[in-house]
Scaffold this active site. Sequence first.
Site, mmCIF file in Angstrom:
data_model
loop_
_atom_site.group_PDB
_atom_site.id
_atom_site.type_symbol
_atom_site.label_atom_id
_atom_site.label_comp_id
_atom_site.label_asym_id
_atom_site.label_seq_id
_atom_site.Cartn_x
_atom_site.Cartn_y
_atom_site.Cartn_z
ATOM 1 N N ASN A 118 0.821 -1.230 0.000
ATOM 2 C CA ASN A 118 0.000 0.000 0.000
ATOM 3 C C ASN A 118 0.848 1.270 0.000
ATOM 4 O O ASN A 118 0.745 2.116 0.889
ATOM 5 C CB ASN A 118 -0.944 -0.002 1.198
ATOM 6 C CG ASN A 118 -0.228 -0.171 2.525
ATOM 7 O OD1 ASN A 118 0.789 -0.855 2.600
ATOM 8 N ND2 ASN A 118 -0.765 0.427 3.574
ATOM 9 N N ASP A 328 0.067 -5.742 12.469
ATOM 10 C CA ASP A 328 -0.669 -4.939 11.482
ATOM 11 C C ASP A 328 -0.242 -3.467 11.575
ATOM 12 O O ASP A 328 -1.066 -2.553 11.554
ATOM 13 C CB ASP A 328 -2.176 -5.074 11.658
ATOM 14 C CG ASP A 328 -2.940 -4.758 10.375
ATOM 15 O OD1 ASP A 328 -2.353 -4.915 9.292
ATOM 16 O OD2 ASP A 328 -4.107 -4.343 10.463
ATOM 17 N N GLY A 347 -6.132 2.879 11.121
ATOM 18 C CA GLY A 347 -4.811 2.279 11.270
ATOM 19 C C GLY A 347 -4.117 2.658 12.559
ATOM 20 O O GLY A 347 -4.326 3.743 13.103
#
Length: 440
Positions: A118, A328, A347
């Site tokens: 990403n 993550d 996030g």
Amino acid sequence: MVFSLSHCIFAVRNFDYKILQTMTTLLKSATIIDKSSPFHKQTKDILIENGVIQKIDDTINPSENTQIIELENLHISTGWFDTSASFGEPGYEERETIANGLTAAAKSGFTAVAVNPNTQPIVDNKAAIEFLKNKATFSATELYPIGALTQESKGIEMAELYDMQQSGAIAFGDYNKPISNDNLLKVALLYAQIFDGLVLSFPKNKSIAGDGIAHEGVNATRLGLKGIPALAEELQIARDLFLLEYTGGKLHIPTISTKKSVELIKEAKSKELNVTCSVAVHNLVLTDKELIGFDANTKVTPPLRTQEDVNALVEGVKNGVIDIITSDHNPIDVEYKKVEFAIAKNGTIGLESAFSALNTVLDTETIVECLTTKPKNRFNINTESINEGEKVNITLFNPNGTFTFTEDHIYSTSKNSIFLDKELKGKVYGIFNKNQLILN
């Protein structure tokens, strides 16, 4: 921390130390956590020369010019591997450069990370894979790129999977973006079998999720936040598993978050489907009660769920239905977090807090297995055992002691941690990999 070099003894705090290629190092009184090692759960001295474990014994007397490492309640395991880390470079260097991200990973105990595609541009071709690999050449932490499954991660056309695999990609997935086109995922699962590729499918049905921003439940209703039903995740997983049963191949479902998701994957494994899944640290530890206060650091994908879901996830890790735990890690610029909750980007960073957060809900052996053997086997990464004659690839840590996690514990450029001001347990000392010793 006390070190000795020859006959000189000195104390060092808050340092970043790299071992020389010819240096001899002695780890004193290290408790070994490695089920593949004959020294598992034993406390030993470990002598390392030129990056190779030369001797493991109850007591080893150092020779001249030996660097001695003595740390409180030192534990070591094979090096940890994080299967989902996002760095900004290229395109979003203000969030996290590759160099700084790998340093943060090393200080957080990770000797390897799988980096998501990403970036800007998206990592969807062999040149982009090679760029990432080259940027990490001299780092103590290994970088393994995940290539995008579709071109520009738009979910329309399949990307150059085979070319990326030949250049070093270890798996293929569009980070936090579901594949809505059923046939596209079917074709990807079939095609990847030609070269034993691993396909990642993010579990979210966009039609059901809509524009929700939090778990659909009591807390979202009280706070006036649009909800994302657990059904949005579970429907997508059910679809993916049906496709996998039809096509064969290898499927990994990243960051599940609901009780029903655990049950679906358990059933699939009982059918001997080649499927694994992961869970993010924060979904194992925190619930949607954290949303009270509208702290944008608690806005994550998938969203924080209920205590019932958390309990099922923890049990899923313990009984082996959930194979992998990931930080993550997803750095976000401060200007996208210091805004109204509804428009903040999703996030949280997670490398620095991963072990100490997990240590509040799981035992040490389970944590180590879900950060080492299981993820490395699934992503086809070599695992060195802690034994004489093996290359040193280890994480150093102390599972005891509690502390409050603050920005002082963050090495990442971005500071968007969901665990700020939380009481965590244990301490990571660092790593020893590629003949480099990096300690906090």
